[in-house]
Write a protein that holds these residues in place. Structure first.
Motif, PDB file in Angstrom:
ATOM      1  N   ALA A 185      26.622  39.631  37.045  1.00 54.23           N
ATOM      2  CA  ALA A 185      26.698  38.561  38.040  1.00 54.23           C
ATOM      3  C   ALA A 185      27.814  37.581  37.703  1.00 54.23           C
ATOM      4  O   ALA A 185      28.542  37.104  38.583  1.00 54.23           O
ATOM      5  N   SER A 186      27.960  37.305  36.393  1.00 48.97           N
ATOM      6  CA  SER A 186      29.020  36.384  35.972  1.00 48.97           C
ATOM      7  C   SER A 186      30.391  36.971  36.268  1.00 48.97           C
ATOM      8  O   SER A 186      31.291  36.288  36.765  1.00 48.97           O
ATOM      9  N   LYS A 187      30.545  38.264  35.930  1.00 50.26           N
ATOM     10  CA  LYS A 187      31.828  38.925  36.201  1.00 50.26           C
ATOM     11  C   LYS A 187      32.089  39.010  37.705  1.00 50.26           C
ATOM     12  O   LYS A 187      33.230  38.836  38.163  1.00 50.26           O
ATOM     13  N   TYR A 188      31.021  39.259  38.434  1.00 46.09           N
ATOM     14  CA  TYR A 188      31.129  39.312  39.907  1.00 46.09           C
ATOM     15  C   TYR A 188      31.663  37.976  40.442  1.00 46.09           C
ATOM     16  O   TYR A 188      32.584  37.933  41.266  1.00 46.09           O
ATOM     17  N   HIS A 189      31.074  36.909  39.927  1.00 44.76           N
ATOM     18  CA  HIS A 189      31.471  35.577  40.373  1.00 44.76           C
ATOM     19  C   HIS A 189      32.916  35.271  39.960  1.00 44.76           C
ATOM     20  O   HIS A 189      33.697  34.705  40.750  1.00 44.76           O
ATOM     21  N   ASP A 190      33.286  35.664  38.697  1.00 45.68           N
ATOM     22  CA  ASP A 190      34.659  35.405  38.223  1.00 45.68           C
ATOM     23  C   ASP A 190      35.689  36.141  39.075  1.00 45.68           C
ATOM     24  O   ASP A 190      36.725  35.580  39.460  1.00 45.68           O
ATOM     25  N   LEU A 191      35.408  37.421  39.354  1.00 44.05           N
ATOM     26  CA  LEU A 191      36.342  38.201  40.175  1.00 44.05           C
ATOM     27  C   LEU A 191      36.447  37.626  41.593  1.00 44.05           C
ATOM     28  O   LEU A 191      37.533  37.593  42.184  1.00 44.05           O
ATOM     29  N   GLU A 192      35.318  37.192  42.100  1.00 39.29           N
ATOM     30  CA  GLU A 192      35.307  36.612  43.453  1.00 39.29           C
ATOM     31  C   GLU A 192      36.180  35.366  43.483  1.00 39.29           C
ATOM     32  O   GLU A 192      36.993  35.183  44.407  1.00 39.29           O
ATOM     33  N   CYS A 193      36.060  34.528  42.483  1.00 38.96           N
ATOM     34  CA  CYS A 193      36.880  33.313  42.410  1.00 38.96           C
ATOM     35  C   CYS A 193      38.356  33.661  42.259  1.00 38.96           C
ATOM     36  O   CYS A 193      39.228  33.016  42.860  1.00 38.96           O
ATOM     37  N   GLN A 194      38.644  34.699  41.414  1.00 39.15           N
ATOM     38  CA  GLN A 194      40.039  35.106  41.230  1.00 39.15           C
ATOM     39  C   GLN A 194      40.645  35.608  42.543  1.00 39.15           C
ATOM     40  O   GLN A 194      41.792  35.304  42.872  1.00 39.15           O
ATOM     41  N   LEU A 195      39.844  36.383  43.293  1.00 40.12           N
ATOM     42  CA  LEU A 195      40.331  36.914  44.573  1.00 40.12           C
ATOM     43  C   LEU A 195      40.603  35.790  45.579  1.00 40.12           C
ATOM     44  O   LEU A 195      41.611  35.800  46.292  1.00 40.12           O
ATOM     45  N   ILE A 196      39.688  34.839  45.606  1.00 40.87           N
ATOM     46  CA  ILE A 196      39.880  33.713  46.529  1.00 40.87           C
ATOM     47  C   ILE A 196      41.102  32.903  46.137  1.00 40.87           C
ATOM     48  O   ILE A 196      41.895  32.470  46.987  1.00 40.87           O
TER      49      ILE A 196
END
Length: 707
Positions: A185-196
């Motif tokens: 979940a943490s990695k999911y959130h980090d990648l999501e932030c990076q993409l945004i």
């Protein structure tokens, strides 16, 4: 033969051919001359005919030979076509066989492809599952070693993997896999932030292709909506720098509409969300600032701003209808507009009516103040009406009339101001009212117009004008009521025009139409009654003025002079003054009215004028010279009656003129005159009454001739 061939020229004309042949023959070209040799010419013609026959035979043989050759070639060609048809049939059969073979091979290939896919798909899934298990083990171990997670350039592949792992992790029991679920979940959130963040940077750099790639990856993430929000927010940066927020919004939406399809897979949803954000944030804030400033302090400016803002918002909505915003964009935009203005439109009509009432009252009061006039309550009903009827019928002075000093208390400037305010109110009503409430609201505005224009201004002026009409026995009375009639008529034309131009379109298809028409009819009838009453009393005053002139200027000696042989005037002084007065009043009536009303009032005045003169002439005795003077007076009255341009009035004075002839005609001719065309149909008592006015009536001779 060669010579013969040379004579054939295109186009061939027989006459010219003969002429050329004769000209070429020696002795055949000069007709009638000495050198002309007919025998030589005949011989030449005979030889030439033989040559032509030989040529014809030769050509015929050649034609036959060519026909035979053509038939032979046709047979050979037909044979060759048959051989080609046979070859074509064989080729077609081979083609059908080849087509069937290709279809068979294709079916086999497709079947083989399906078998391969059936084997390959599970294999690919197994490979993907193996990779996911490998990546899942890295999360279990707590150390991400794979290049896909450590290389920032492979963020797209990492996003795809983590998105799938995130879905898998949600199915795992929490008690055993809580730690790994947290890491995923943490990695999911980090990648999501990076993409945004990557999307934001690409948008600032204007890299459409990169934005499209990142948006496509984020489409499967929960933060996709946040990506759209970021896009919408950045689109608006620097877009609203001018004073015209509506024009800025239109330009922004136009620009985004061209770009959004290149970036997002659902452009209509993104554009609709942008428009919703503009309406709910920018426009709503702008509208609130503009309206709340004047809502309680300045109703006029508040209504103007409300109308202007609502109009500009609906115009913006019309422009946005050109874009693709989904299935029901009309309803979508209507809801956005309603959300902005609903709190202002709910009580709009109350504000409108309140403003219109206070504004109209102020316009009227300002006018009366400029005239230094204090509006008074004009008594109506009960004893006041009884007094009015008695004064009309008996001319008794039951109370002093109001001296208006010639003021009509009607102002076109006031009327134009009232109509302009009402026109603007109708326009606002049309724009701001709910369709179901439009007829009702328009009727309320119309009622305000009737109250202040018709009742408080026109009706008050009529009442004041009526109160200002002097009694019929007043001397040197100034009659201003016709000025009131003239101005009231002009004003009502303006009122009627606004009724048709601005009110009718708002109520034409509603039950309020009949109610408005009835209200208009009632106010017209009410005014017509007062106008008729005032005109009638004004005519009475005119007749009263004429009576005063006749009483003051007419002397008994005018029609019975002491010296019959020394009468130097053509008509009496009373006649001159009465005619001058009448002509002045006729002109005033024509200037004050229009249409059939002019003829109606002039006919009534003419009939009363005739009755006055008729009764006036009955008061005197006439000598022969006095009768001649009376005829001259009546002739002048008749000339005055022509100005009326009313046939009945002129006919009455023609008859009166004929009656006056009875005052001077010889006794022996009385019966003949009485049986004339103009007097034959009159009552004998009327004729007798005029004959009795003669000073010689009592002579036996006159009485005998008339009896």
């Amino acid at each position: 033969m060669a010579t013969t061939a040379e004579l054939f020229e295109e186009p061939f004309v027989a006459d010219e051919y003969i002429e050329r042949l004769a000209w070429r023959t020696p002795g055949g070209g000069s007709r009638g001359g000495e050198a002309f040799d007919p025998k030589r010419l005949l011989e030449e013609f005979v030889n030439h005919i033989q040559e032509l026959q030989v040529m014809d035979e030769r050509i015929q043989r050649k034609v036959e030979k060519l026909e035979q050759q053509c038939q032979k070639e046709a047979k050979e060609f037909a044979k060759k076509v048959q051989e080609l048809q046979k070859s074509n049939q064989v080729a077609f059969q081979h083609f059908q066989e080849l087509d069937e073979h290709i279809s068979y091979v294709a079916t086999k290939v497709c079947h083989l492809g399906d078998q391969l896919e059936g084997v390959n798909t599970p294999r690919q899934r197994a490979v993907e599952a193996q990779k996911l298990m490998k990546y899942f083990n890295e999360f279990l171990d707590g150390e991400l070693k794979s290049d896909v997670f450590t290389n920032s350039e492979k963020i797209k592949e990492a996003a795809d993997i983590i998105q799938k792992l995130h879905l898998i992790a949600q199915e795992l029991p929490f008690d055993r896999f809580s730690e790994v679920k947290s890491k995923i979940a943490s990695k999911y959130h980090d990648l999501e932030c990076q993409l945004i963040q990557e999307f934001t940077s690409a948008q600032r750099r204007g890299e459409i292709s990169r934005m499209r790639e990142v948006a496509a990856v984020l489409l499967h993430f929960k933060g996709y909506s946040h990506c759209v929000d970021v896009y919408i927010k950045q689109c608006q940066e620097g877009a609203f720098l001018r004073n015209d927020v509506f024009e800025d919004a239109a330009i922004l939406c136009q620009r985004v509409n061209k770009q959004v399809g290149e970036v997002f897979s659902n452009p209509e949803t993104v554009l609709a969300k942008l428009i919703q954000n503009i309406f709910e944030v920018k426009l709503q804030s702008y509208v609130k600032d503009q309206l709340e400033e004047h809502r309680k302090s300045d109703a006029e400016q508040y209504l103007k701003n409300l109308y202007d803002l609502y109009t500009r918002t609906t115009n913006l909505s019309s422009k946005l209808m050109e874009f693709n915003l989904g299935t029901d964009k009309q309803t979508f935009l209507s809801k956005l507009i309603k959300s902005i203005f609903i709190s202002y439109l709910e009580n709009y009509i109350e504000v409108e009516i309140g403003y219109l009432k206070s504004r109209s009252a102020m316009i009227l009061q300002r006018y009366y103040d400029s005239k230094n006039h204090q509006k008074r309550s004009i008594g109506t009903g009960g004893i006041q009406d009884l007094k009015e009827r008695i004064r009309q019928r008996t001319n008794l002075p039951l109370g002093p009339s109001i001296d208006t000093h010639g003021e009509t208390f009607l102002s076109q400037e006031v009327v134009v101001n009232l109509l302009q305010e009402t026109k603007q109110a109708f326009e606002r009503c049309h724009r701001l009212s709910d369709p179901s409430d439009l007829p009702k609201n328009a009727f309320r505005i119309f009622s305000m117009l009737v109250e202040f224009l018709c009742t408080e201004h026109i009706d008050y002026a009529l009442e004041t004008g009526l109160a200002g009409i002097p009694s019929s026995d007043s001397k040197n009375a100034n009659l201003y009521f016709l000025d009131v009639v003239h101005q009231a008529n002009t004003i009502f034309h303006l009122f009627d025009k606004q009724f048709n131009d601005h009110l009718m379109p708002l109520i034409s298809s509603s039950p309020k139409l009949s109610e408005c028409l009835q209200k208009k009819k009632d106010i017209i009838e009410q005014m017509e009654v007062k106008l008729d009453m005032g005109i009638d009393r004004t005519l009475n005053c005119m007749i009263g003025q004429m009576k005063h002139i006749l009483a003051a200027e007419q002397k008994k000696t005018d029609f019975k002079p002491e010296d019959e042989n020394n009468v130097l005037i053509q008509y009496t002084n009373a006649c001159v003054k009465v005619c001058a007065y009448v002509r002045k009043q006729v002109e005033k009536i024509r200037n004050s009215m229009d249409g059939k009303n002019v003829d109606t009032v002039l006919m009534e005045l003419g009939v009363r004028f005739h009755r006055l003169i008729y009764e006036h002439l009955q008061q005197y005795s006439y000598s022969c010279m006095g009768g001649m003077l009376a005829i001259c007076d009546v002739a002048e009255y008749r000339k005055c009656a022509k100005d009326f341009k009313i046939a009945l009035v002129l006919q009455l004075f023609d008859t009166l003129h004929a009656l006056c002839n009875l005052l001077v005609v010889a006794p022996d001719n009385l019966k003949q005159v009485c049986s004339g065309e103009q007097l034959a149909n009159l009552d004998k008592n009327i004729l007798h009454s005029f004959v009795q006015l003669r000073v010689d009536y009592r002579s036996a001779r006159l009485a005998r001739h008339f009896s």
